[in-house]
Scaffold this active site. Structure first.
Site, PDB file in Angstrom:
ATOM      1  N   ALA A 174      49.191  17.083   9.116  1.00  0.00           N
ATOM      2  CA  ALA A 174      49.572  17.414  10.485  1.00  0.00           C
ATOM      3  C   ALA A 174      49.514  18.917  10.753  1.00  0.00           C
ATOM      4  CB  ALA A 174      50.975  16.891  10.780  1.00  0.00           C
ATOM      5  N   CYS A 175      49.289  19.711   9.730  1.00  0.00           N
ATOM      6  CA  CYS A 175      49.292  21.172   9.835  1.00  0.00           C
ATOM      7  C   CYS A 175      47.863  21.699   9.928  1.00  0.00           C
ATOM      8  CB  CYS A 175      49.989  21.759   8.607  1.00  0.00           C
ATOM      9  SG  CYS A 175      49.838  23.552   8.462  1.00  0.00           S
TER      10      CYS A 175
END
Length: 118
Positions: A13-14
């Site tokens: 998600a980063c």
């Protein structure tokens, strides 16, 4: 370097984590990908990574988007032992991505930091 030579502790998600993984792959390296939010951390694992990086737990503490301040972890007086214990309990407190190679360990923010490990 082969897959077993490079490990990325990754949060898909980063954006920085995704960019670091993409950069490794652009260099022809298919690393072992560890999604640490799923697998979690052990105290020994974190201590080993921090030691190999030449850093301390505070260097790897993620404050943005976490409960670090609420838990009192932002206080400079908080010990490494307390930080590591909190990181084991709540893996999101560890900043990412961390890359480990035979040359060492680094928090790869920005993603280009990984180049020093290759």
């Amino acid at each position: 370097m082969s897959r077993t030579d490079v490990v990325i502790y990754h949060n898909p998600a980063c954006g920085t984590s995704r960019n670091t993984l993409a950069l490794l792959r652009e260099k022809g390296i298919e690393p072992q990908v560890v999604e640490y939010l799923k697998t979690g951390w052990t105290k020994a694992q974190l201590e080993g990574l921090f030691q190999r990086s030449g850093g301390v737990a505070r260097d790897f503490l993620r404050e943005r988007g976490t409960r670090a301040a609420e838990l009192g972890l932002s206080d400079p007086a908080t010990s490494d032992e307390a930080l590591i214990a909190a990181m084991v309990l709540d893996p999101i407190l560890v900043n990412r991505p961390i890359v480990e190679t035979e040359k060492g360990v680094a928090l790869c923010r920005p993603a280009e930091q990984v180049l020093g490990l290759l």
